[in-house]
Design an enzyme around this catalytic site. Structure first.
Site, PDB file in Angstrom:
ATOM      1  N   ASP A  79      14.330 -34.719  22.316  1.00  0.00           N
ATOM      2  CA  ASP A  79      13.356 -35.230  23.271  1.00  0.00           C
ATOM      3  C   ASP A  79      13.362 -36.720  22.979  1.00  0.00           C
ATOM      4  O   ASP A  79      12.816 -37.149  21.951  1.00  0.00           O
ATOM      5  CB  ASP A  79      11.972 -34.625  23.002  1.00  0.00           C
ATOM      6  CG  ASP A  79      10.948 -35.157  23.980  1.00  0.00           C
ATOM      7  OD1 ASP A  79      10.961 -36.372  24.246  1.00  0.00           O
ATOM      8  OD2 ASP A  79      10.131 -34.371  24.484  1.00  0.00           O
ATOM      9  N   HIS A  80      14.003 -37.511  23.826  1.00  0.00           N
ATOM     10  CA  HIS A  80      14.273 -38.890  23.404  1.00  0.00           C
ATOM     11  C   HIS A  80      12.996 -39.695  23.178  1.00  0.00           C
ATOM     12  O   HIS A  80      13.013 -40.721  22.511  1.00  0.00           O
ATOM     13  CB  HIS A  80      15.246 -39.597  24.358  1.00  0.00           C
ATOM     14  CG  HIS A  80      14.634 -40.099  25.622  1.00  0.00           C
ATOM     15  ND1 HIS A  80      14.434 -39.300  26.709  1.00  0.00           N
ATOM     16  CD2 HIS A  80      14.174 -41.322  25.982  1.00  0.00           C
ATOM     17  CE1 HIS A  80      13.882 -40.012  27.682  1.00  0.00           C
ATOM     18  NE2 HIS A  80      13.712 -41.237  27.269  1.00  0.00           N
ATOM     19  N   HIS A 106       8.194 -34.644  27.144  1.00  0.00           N
ATOM     20  CA  HIS A 106       7.779 -35.979  26.679  1.00  0.00           C
ATOM     21  C   HIS A 106       6.254 -36.097  26.592  1.00  0.00           C
ATOM     22  O   HIS A 106       5.700 -36.512  25.569  1.00  0.00           O
ATOM     23  CB  HIS A 106       8.281 -37.071  27.623  1.00  0.00           C
ATOM     24  CG  HIS A 106       9.769 -37.071  27.844  1.00  0.00           C
ATOM     25  ND1 HIS A 106      10.661 -36.660  26.893  1.00  0.00           N
ATOM     26  CD2 HIS A 106      10.526 -37.453  28.916  1.00  0.00           C
ATOM     27  CE1 HIS A 106      11.901 -36.790  27.370  1.00  0.00           C
ATOM     28  NE2 HIS A 106      11.832 -37.258  28.591  1.00  0.00           N
TER      29      HIS A 106
HETATM   30  C1  BG6 Z   1      14.195 -38.286  31.185  1.00  0.00           C
HETATM   31  C2  BG6 Z   1      13.935 -37.718  32.544  1.00  0.00           C
HETATM   32  O1  BG6 Z   1      14.038 -37.311  30.193  1.00  0.00           O
HETATM   33  O2  BG6 Z   1      13.270 -39.338  30.940  1.00  0.00           O
HETATM   34  C3  BG6 Z   1      14.041 -38.784  33.617  1.00  0.00           C
HETATM   35  O3  BG6 Z   1      14.880 -36.683  32.815  1.00  0.00           O
HETATM   36  C4  BG6 Z   1      13.132 -39.941  33.284  1.00  0.00           C
HETATM   37  O4  BG6 Z   1      13.698 -38.267  34.892  1.00  0.00           O
HETATM   38  C5  BG6 Z   1      13.373 -40.419  31.845  1.00  0.00           C
HETATM   39  O5  BG6 Z   1      13.441 -40.998  34.189  1.00  0.00           O
HETATM   40  C6  BG6 Z   1      12.350 -41.436  31.447  1.00  0.00           C
HETATM   41  O6  BG6 Z   1      12.683 -41.973  30.194  1.00  0.00           O
HETATM   42  P1  BG6 Z   1      12.190 -43.421  29.756  1.00  0.00           P
HETATM   43  O7  BG6 Z   1      12.713 -43.570  28.374  1.00  0.00           O
HETATM   44  O8  BG6 Z   1      12.765 -44.389  30.737  1.00  0.00           O
HETATM   45  O9  BG6 Z   1      10.697 -43.378  29.825  1.00  0.00           O
END
Ligand code: BG6
Length: 489
Positions: free
Chosen positions: A182-183, A245
């Site tokens: 989960d980045h 997230h």
């Molecule tokens: C991803 C989603 O996990 O996270 C995308 O699949 C989203 O739809 C993205 O745009 C958002 O990541 P960040 O790091 O730009 O907030």
């Protein structure tokens, strides 16, 4: 924390020609390589189902990805030629994995690698299961050194599919080999939530229902689906952001202190917190879908006009929930969590609104108590935090003002590393703290699957707004939406 030690290894990317690989993985790997964080001996093997995929094509993809990410290709020239290899694999058949195993052994021989292997599934989710099966049946689940498997999100699309996927992975891999990404957990500001809470005791001692009135979690994007309709039509905001997230942010902000800063102890507290969230009621959910509007000064089409979207699609591009946490710390404190695409601007933040004084001393003197104190933890952009403090306006006036006590990451530390750099280094050094455990993902699905199954109404909102007006319904009398009242953010 000392510098992480990375042993010689082979990094295998499934889905090497895909968007995620080009936009996130390759730039992160290259940045780490340039900073000598990947160790002296490593190689990267890009795997694709394209029959004509070869070393030269992979190197071209990498060079373009580096240019797009603003990384000077000249710095990386030798690395591109020496470390990058490619392999074309058919769709999930064991004999294809036999040829992959030979290729892996060949590359390892060439680079004198000891057989430490990282398999990164950066493919569309429907390919996860056949790839995991292929790795298992092709005897690639265990190697001469360590073998680690990284699985991108979404991990399943509801509780049942997540259970099935976990059962399949566990057929071949031990949980200690599995890194579910989960980045958000790799973002410095998200990691700092843990540090902020548990190393600043002044806040922790206020962190409960007696002192906190509400918590608002916002994950707002100004972008639309950006050519990803194929993926998004099957997911929507609830599955794409809310279940993972946003839920991670709630866990970190609301969990109890773990017994130690070890992965198992932290996970146990996060899971306990998720268990304490009451079943989400129908009236506590608002879904939306963006209509045409204005974003960054440009007219933009509505979701239904985007390429690849069904004309009658009911996919949610906005989701908001009021979570009720039934434990001693949080009972009665609403956690309002919302996320959406094509909102007014990109902003991820948590607003903790403290209770007002029981007697409004200043109001009786004719001065309005402007607002309760609020702590804003801004995760992106302009990473930092601020605590709103009331001060008297100077001079012959009764006015009160809220001024921020603030901290900015950029001012204090300059540029932050990307989430992927952090997470890749953690996988390579075998640290699972920032990854999602099987039970954690299942528990989060258990919470949201009833909402997904309910088919709630999907309200339109104009692109460039803060979402549908129905959002007001999630706030009860006396509660303020910090986004709409423009107090913060
Ligand atoms: C991803 C989603 O996990 O996270 C995308 O699949 C989203 O739809 C993205 O745009 C958002 O990541 P960040 O790091 O730009 O907030």
């Amino acid at each position: 924390m000392g510098e992480l030690r990375v042993e010689p290894h082979l990094f295998v990317i499934f889905g090497a020609t895909g968007d995620l690989s080009k936009r996130n993985l390759i730039p992160a790997i290259a940045t780490l390589a340039r900073a000598n964080r990947l160790g002296q001996r490593h190689a990267i093997l890009g795997v694709s189902t394209r029959p004509d995929f070869n070393d030269e094509k992979f190197r071209n993809i990498v060079e373009k990805a580096l240019t797009d990410a603003g990384i000077d290709g000249d710095d990386m020239g030798q690395w591109c030629w020496e470390c990058l290899h490619a392999h074309s694999v058919g769709k999930g058949r064991p004999e294809n994995f036999e040829s992959l195993r030979k290729k892996i052994e060949d590359v390892e021989r060439r680079h004198e690698l000891p057989g430490n292997r990282l398999f990164y599934l950066s493919t569309p989710p429907q390919v996860f299961a056949p790839t995991i099966m292929g790795l298992g049946e092709g005897k690639l689940n265990k190697g001469p050194g360590w073998t680690r498997l990284v699985i991108e999100k979404p991990f399943g699309h509801d509780l049942q599919s997540a259970l099935e996927l976990n059962a399949l992975v566990h057929t071949y891999f031990d949980e200690s080999q599995i890194y579910r990404i989960d980045h958000y957990l790799g973002k410095e500001t998200v990691q700092n939530l843990f540090v902020f809470r548990f190393s600043n005791f002044i806040f922790e001692s206020l962190w409960h229902r007696d002192r906190i009135a509400s918590v608002d979690v916002l994950v707002a994007e100004d972008l639309g689906v950006e050519g990803r309709a194929g993926f998004y039509e099957n997911n929507g905001a609830l599955r794409d952001i809310m279940q993972n997230h946003a839920t991670q942010l709630v866990s970190l902000i609301a969990m109890e202190p773990p017994s130690m800063a070890a992965p198992e102890a932290i996970r146990a507290e996060k899971i306990k917190l998720l268990h304490a969230i009451q079943r989400i009621r129908e009236e506590d959910v608002v879904l939306g879908q963006y209509a045409a509007g204005t974003s960054r000064g440009q007219l933009v089409p509505g979701y239904l006009e985007e390429d690849g979207v069904a004309p009658d699609s009911r996919t949610d591009t906005f989701a908001a929930v009021r979570l009720r946490i039934n434990n001693w710390r949080w009972q009665g404190v609403p956690f309002i969590v919302r996320t959406g695409k094509r909102l007014q601007r990109r902003l991820t933040q948590i607003v903790v609104t403290f209770r007002s004084a029981p007697v409004s001393f200043f109001r009786t003197m004719g001065r309005e108590l402007a607002h309760p104190n609020a702590l804003v933890l801004r995760l992106q952009p302009d990473e930092g935090f601020e605590l709103g403090i009331q001060v008297k306006e100077p001079g012959d006036t009764d006015g009160l003002h809220v001024v921020p006590l603030s901290f900015s990451y950029a001012d204090a530390f300059g540029k932050l590393p990307s989430a992927y750099e952090t997470l890749l280094l953690d996988v390579l050094s075998g640290d699972q703290t920032l990854f999602v455990h099987a039970v954690e993902t299942e528990t989060a699905w258990r919470l949201f699957t009833p909402v997904l199954e309910r088919e709630s109404p999907v309200y339109p909102y104009a692109a460039g707004s803060w979402g549908p007006d129905e959002m007001d319904r999630l706030y009860q009398p006396g509660e303020e939406d910090p986004v709409r009242c423009k107090r913060i953010g």
